[in-house]
Design a protein around this motif. Structure first.
Motif: not given
Length: 382
Positions: A269-289
């Motif tokens: 969840v892109i704008n909730e970096q500090e939220a518990e359970g959030n994580y860096l995610e591969t598919s969305g990042t790769a699409l944006i790259a």
């Protein structure tokens, strides 16, 4: 792992995937594997074949073309009908693989691919729409527009209309992006909500705006790739529409980059970096790259954006591309699936997005990473 090691590992990874997959048993389609059912015409395989054809386009290695041709040949019959595909399902996801029919028809000249394009194109003639004119995501999700659906339907629609139908539907395709900006973009962050319910009846939809609650990373990724791929397909004679889509693309990228992590990646969840359970995610990042690197190459973004695309790509490979104990390449950090509604009662909450399974070697992460890799290869090859 340095960049040369990354390149070598990715090439080995591609060979590993192709050597262990065919149209009936694609190892990258974990949803199919988990179901235990016969493989059907689907967008997940469509994404992988798009990436494989991009590898062929970049390398001229015939093994990629042969694999894609054999894979699609399994589904497409001589009369242009498609195994397991029914127009009447009215699922926008099923449009996505048809982009590969265009490529394969151009590369092989097989008339059955041309006929199959017509089969898929007919779905759009009677596809249910919102009152404002956007395709429903699926017939089972009435009056709903999801960002995913822009990627699934619009690039094929724009390219088909431009090449084969005298540009008749190009303005229709363009207006669907305009409507999404009007209804689904958050003015404060510039990000786009995952879904929109025109009827405002779904439990996940805001009663005033009709939008879902959060900004899911992969939905942002699907959307910006939809924009860049549709821009690639649109005829520049549609000057106003072309310029407006370019502006919308850069605007969306700018909003996303506000949230890019120091690693280069972005969060589930892109704008909730500090939220518990959030994580860096591969598919969305790769699409944006991929969207950024392709956008720079085609002149839709200034060259200064290139560094952000590179950071996203290499941040992903550094974080999640590994070699297993058995010596096999592994790409992790991939959200298996996320949606809204349905029998799972997916409510669009943070807890929901964090609860979906995180898997390895799945096409929704692998294909975008390979597409971004082809953009890196283009640059390195001059």
């Amino acid at each position: 792992m340095d960049r040369q090691q990354t390149t070598t590992l990715l090439k080995n990874y591609i060979d590993f995937l192709l050597d262990n997959s065919d149209a009936q048993n694609p190892m990258w389609n974990i949803e199919k594997i988990n179901s235990g059912k016969v493989n059907k015409w689907n967008y997940i395989d469509g994404c992988m074949i798009t990436a494989i054809l991009a590898l062929y386009n970049q390398t001229s290695n015939k093994k990629y073309l042969d694999f894609a041709d054999t894979f699609m040949d399994y589904f497409v019959k001589e009369d242009g009908s498609i195994r397991t595909y029914e127009v009447e399902e009215y699922n926008i996801d099923h449009i996505n693989p048809a982009k590969n029919l265009i490529r394969l028809y151009e590369l092989t000249g097989k008339e059955k691919y041309r006929k199959a394009m017509e089969t898929v194109r007919r779905q759009l003639d009677t596809m249910p729409r919102t009152k404002e004119g956007n395709f429903w995501h699926k017939q089972i999700y009435p009056y709903q527009v999801w960002l995913d659906g822009l990627y699934m339907g619009q690039p094929f629609y724009m390219e088909y209309e431009t090449k084969y139908n005298g540009k008749k539907g190009c303005l229709d395709s363009y207006r669907q992006f305009v409507n999404v900006r009007k209804r689904m973009r958050d003015e404060k962050t510039g990000l786009y909500y995952h879904g929109y319910d025109e009827s405002r009846k779904m439990y996940w939809a805001d009663h005033e705006t009709g939008c879902s609650k959060n900004f899911w990373l992969r939905a942002q990724g699907w959307f910006v790739v939809a924009l860049v791929d549709t821009l690639e397909a649109i005829d520049e004679q549609l000057y106003y529409e072309y310029r407006m889509l370019r502006a919308q693309f850069q605007e969306a990228i700018d909003a996303i980059l506000t949230y890019q992590d120091t690693s280069g990646m972005l969060y589930q969840v892109i704008n909730e970096q500090e939220a518990e359970g959030n994580y860096l995610e591969t598919s969305g990042t790769a699409l944006i790259a991929y969207a950024i690197l392709k956008g720079v190459r085609l002149g839709f973004l200034p060259k200064r954006y290139e560094i952000h695309g590179e950071k996203a790509f290499f941040g992903t490979t550094q974080t999640y591309l590994k070699v297993s104990e058995e010596g096999r390449p592994v790409l992790g950090g991939i959200c298996l699936v996320a949606g809204l509604g349905g029998k799972e009662h997916r409510d669009g909450s943070l807890a929901y997005y964090f609860s979906e399974p995180v898997v390895e070697n799945e096409a929704k992460g692998v294909a975008p990473l390979l597409l971004a890799f082809t953009e890196i290869m283009r640059r390195n090859n001059g």
